[in-house]
Design a protein around this motif. Structure first.
Motif, PDB file in Angstrom:
ATOM      1  N   ILE A  24      -1.418   7.861  -5.835  1.00  0.00           N
ATOM      2  CA  ILE A  24      -2.520   7.221  -6.564  1.00  0.00           C
ATOM      3  C   ILE A  24      -1.969   6.404  -7.722  1.00  0.00           C
ATOM      4  N   ILE A  25      -0.974   7.005  -8.457  1.00  0.00           N
ATOM      5  CA  ILE A  25      -0.365   6.282  -9.582  1.00  0.00           C
ATOM      6  C   ILE A  25       0.293   5.000  -9.090  1.00  0.00           C
ATOM      7  N   ASN A  26       1.006   5.086  -7.980  1.00  0.00           N
ATOM      8  CA  ASN A  26       1.682   3.898  -7.464  1.00  0.00           C
ATOM      9  C   ASN A  26       0.678   2.810  -7.074  1.00  0.00           C
ATOM     10  N   ALA A  27      -0.440   3.234  -6.491  1.00  0.00           N
ATOM     11  CA  ALA A  27      -1.446   2.255  -6.065  1.00  0.00           C
ATOM     12  C   ALA A  27      -2.081   1.562  -7.250  1.00  0.00           C
ATOM     13  N   LEU A  28      -2.310   2.314  -8.363  1.00  0.00           N
ATOM     14  CA  LEU A  28      -2.980   1.739  -9.521  1.00  0.00           C
ATOM     15  C   LEU A  28      -2.055   0.864 -10.355  1.00  0.00           C
ATOM     16  N   THR A  29      -0.782   1.147 -10.351  1.00  0.00           N
ATOM     17  CA  THR A  29       0.143   0.435 -11.239  1.00  0.00           C
ATOM     18  C   THR A  29       1.008  -0.582 -10.507  1.00  0.00           C
ATOM     19  N   SER A  30       1.044  -0.585  -9.204  1.00  0.00           N
ATOM     20  CA  SER A  30       1.897  -1.512  -8.464  1.00  0.00           C
ATOM     21  C   SER A  30       1.291  -2.908  -8.448  1.00  0.00           C
ATOM     22  N   PRO A  31       2.108  -3.953  -8.610  1.00  0.00           N
ATOM     23  CA  PRO A  31       1.601  -5.321  -8.520  1.00  0.00           C
ATOM     24  C   PRO A  31       1.005  -5.643  -7.155  1.00  0.00           C
ATOM     25  N   PHE A  32       1.350  -4.863  -6.148  1.00  0.00           N
ATOM     26  CA  PHE A  32       0.891  -5.148  -4.790  1.00  0.00           C
ATOM     27  C   PHE A  32      -0.057  -4.065  -4.284  1.00  0.00           C
ATOM     28  N   GLY A  33      -0.544  -3.202  -5.174  1.00  0.00           N
ATOM     29  CA  GLY A  33      -1.306  -2.054  -4.709  1.00  0.00           C
ATOM     30  C   GLY A  33      -2.802  -2.164  -4.880  1.00  0.00           C
ATOM     31  N   THR A  34      -3.356  -3.272  -5.437  1.00  0.00           N
ATOM     32  CA  THR A  34      -4.792  -3.355  -5.637  1.00  0.00           C
ATOM     33  C   THR A  34      -5.494  -3.597  -4.304  1.00  0.00           C
ATOM     34  N   PRO A  35      -6.462  -2.770  -3.950  1.00  0.00           N
ATOM     35  CA  PRO A  35      -7.131  -2.937  -2.656  1.00  0.00           C
ATOM     36  C   PRO A  35      -8.035  -4.165  -2.605  1.00  0.00           C
ATOM     37  N   TYR A  36      -8.469  -4.699  -3.758  1.00  0.00           N
ATOM     38  CA  TYR A  36      -9.339  -5.878  -3.806  1.00  0.00           C
ATOM     39  C   TYR A  36      -8.588  -7.033  -4.475  1.00  0.00           C
ATOM     40  N   ASP A  37      -8.699  -8.204  -3.882  1.00  0.00           N
ATOM     41  CA  ASP A  37      -8.127  -9.378  -4.521  1.00  0.00           C
ATOM     42  C   ASP A  37      -8.765  -9.636  -5.878  1.00  0.00           C
ATOM     43  N   ALA A  38     -10.044  -9.294  -6.019  1.00  0.00           N
ATOM     44  CA  ALA A  38     -10.745  -9.520  -7.281  1.00  0.00           C
ATOM     45  C   ALA A  38     -10.173  -8.687  -8.414  1.00  0.00           C
ATOM     46  N   ALA A  39      -9.446  -7.626  -8.095  1.00  0.00           N
ATOM     47  CA  ALA A  39      -8.854  -6.771  -9.120  1.00  0.00           C
ATOM     48  C   ALA A  39      -7.389  -7.093  -9.400  1.00  0.00           C
TER      49      ALA A  39
END
Length: 549
Positions: A24-39
């Motif tokens: 979860i931490i990696n997904a929230l902080t990774s430059p490539f981990g945002t599930p929405y382009d808007a985010a």
């Protein structure tokens, strides 16, 4: 707990190096981990886009005055902005906004247990109430207006203008019994339209938990309970003492009669002020278009007035230096040029032929203004403005040269939906409350037809005050085709005369029928043949049949 708190907690030493928490931490902080382009926060397109996030009041209140002043400046000085406001006013409100009473007789019958509250009573009651309303709202002496300048319809026009330009419509309902005592007015209820700028926090204090930009609210429910209104506008230097004095007006009396009527479009929950008129979303583009339009106009004028020029071997600076330095040859050359042009006035067929002195040449200014793509660019921006204001592009530009019947009708029907919605929304939130205050007085003062055991007004105000509001009609593009369609709709049971009169003419269907009966009787009284619309064909066929036999 916010996202930041969540990340910090998950990033603590107690979180394992692997497993669901680390993923979860990696997904929230990774430059490539945002599930929405808007985010996305790291891409070139989105990384600089960090808009402010706040509540409805905190986003608007600090900037309300700046926004409103800019919108007003455009409306005062720009034809596009002024036209957009005018078209909206003319189509949605006009100056004849009026109610048609539709009392809820079924609710009154259930509430009182009296079957005398039926459709027949409702018609008699509505006719009586509407007649009394007209004597107040259309008073030629303007006693409906506290300031005695406008009829009620004109007041609603002004209030709606404030709404679409400033974002707020505000009115005070003073009780002026002294006018009735003098015999000048029939009702003590009056309406005073207030400039929304005067609604503000006392002494310009910051917003508080129970005070938002002049609106005092119940801290528990969030409902407005009072309004703080400056005695004079803050820019009124001639009323300096009143500009720093505020009056507190409760929203309504203890029994529910409105004292203040405040209307604005609610775009978010827990919103207590307007301030964003219809031009606010397109304000920046419209201002840029005005600058571009003015620049093109200036350039076109220069091109038109400065068409050609003569170029000599010496520019003005060199000539001045030569004359000051005593250069006799340069002075001689200039004298020869002057003498040459004084004696050369040769024309052919009335047109002068330019003959140049040796060393001179003639040049022309290329008239490249306005730019070739100026019209298309201007149209694109105006389409944006029209879309943001809820109008058709033709209504903003008043350019109907490139539209046909189908496209014009489709565009105007879409705009009409917005106009109708704005009128209905305004009618519910503003004039309905004013009529409620007036009707309370009328129920006490006027001889209205009420059955025995009728519930008091305070107990059933919603049923007594129920009404629809008529404004300007939609109009026609092709009157023949559209009126034929209206007749077909009524014959098929898909529409009613009330609907057609209201939408196309802004008229009351009963008044239309009454007028039609008067006109038919007028034909008969004068011995004139009845026209086709009066049923002459059917009557003549019935009358002639025995004669033919």
């Amino acid at each position: 707990m916010g996202v930041g708190d969540f990340i910090r907690r998950m990033a603590s030493p107690l979180v394992p190096k692997s497993g669901p928490g680390r993923r979860i931490i990696n997904a929230l902080t990774s430059p490539f981990g945002t599930p929405y382009d808007a985010a996305d926060m790291y891409g070139q397109r989105m990384q600089g886009w960090q808009p402010y996030l706040g509540s409805a009041d905190t986003e608007l209140s600090p900037y309300r005055d700046r926004i409103v002043s800019r919108v007003r400046d455009l409306v005062r000085n720009d034809g596009w902005a002024s036209g957009a406001v005018t078209r909206t006013l003319d189509n949605a409100i006009g100056v004849k906004l009026r109610p048609i009473s539709k009392p809820d007789y079924r609710a009154l019958a259930r509430l009182s247990g009296n079957p005398a509250f039926d459709a027949v009573w409702a018609k008699e009651y509505a006719q009586a109430v509407d007649a009394h309303w007209r004597t107040w709202a259309d008073d030629p002496l303007r006693y409906n207006d506290t300031e005695r300048m406008l009829t009620f319809g004109q007041q609603m026009h002004l209030a709606f203008r404030h709404l679409i330009v400033d974002g707020d419509a505000l009115a005070l309902l003073p009780w002026m019994e002294e006018r009735v005592g003098l015999g000048a007015a029939q009702y003590a209820t009056t309406v005073q339209i207030i400039d929304p700028d005067r609604l503000s926090n006392p002494q310009q204090t910051f917003d508080l938990k129970n005070l938002r930009n002049g609106v005092e609210i119940d801290p528990n429910s969030g409902a407005p309970v009072a309004y703080w209104i400056r005695k004079a506008h803050q820019a009124d230097w001639f009323s300096a003492a009143d500009t720093v004095t505020w009056d507190r007006y409760e929203r309504e009396t203890s029994w529910g009669r409105p004292n203040i009527v405040h209307m604005f479009e609610h775009h978010r929950g827990s919103q207590h002020r307007g301030g964003a008129g219809i031009l606010t979303p397109v304000l920046q583009r419209l201002k840029m278009l005005i600058k571009y339009d003015g620049t093109e106009l200036d350039a076109a004028i220069i091109n038109a007035t400065f068409a050609a020029y003569i170029e000599s071997p010496f520019d003005p600076a060199m000539t001045a230096e030569g004359l000051e330095g005593g250069d006799e040859q340069l002075a001689y050359y200039q004298d020869q040029r002057i003498a040459f042009h004084q004696h050369r006035n040769i024309s052919l067929a009335g047109s002068r032929m330019p003959i140049l002195f040796p060393g001179e040449k003639i040049n022309t200014v290329s008239a490249a203004r306005p730019a070739s793509n100026f019209r298309d660019f201007e149209r694109a921006v105006l389409n944006n403005v029209a879309s943001g204001a809820g109008l058709s592009p033709m209504q903003v530009s008043n350019d109907w040269s490139d539209v046909n019947y189908s496209s014009a009708r489709g565009s105007l029907l879409e705009a009409w939906k917005t106009m109708k919605r704005r009128r209905d929304d305004f009618s519910i939130g503003f004039p309905t409350l004013i009529r409620l205050a007036w009707l309370e007085e009328s129920m006490e003062e006027d001889a209205l037809p009420l059955p025995r055991g009728a519930p008091p007004f305070i107990q059933a105000r919603a049923a007594y005050a129920r009404a629809i509001w008529l404004g300007p009609g939609r109009g026609w593009i092709d009157p023949v085709a559209e009126k034929q369609g209206a007749v077909l709709g009524m014959d098929a049971g898909l529409s009613t005369l009330e609907t057609e009169c209201a939408e196309n003419e802004g008229a009351d269907w009963e008044e239309s029928l009454d007028q039609r009966a008067i006109e038919v009787q007028g034909f008969k009284d004068r011995g004139l043949p009845l026209p086709e619309w009066a049923g002459q064909n059917l009557a003549s066929k019935t009358d002639r049949k025995p004669e033919a036999e």
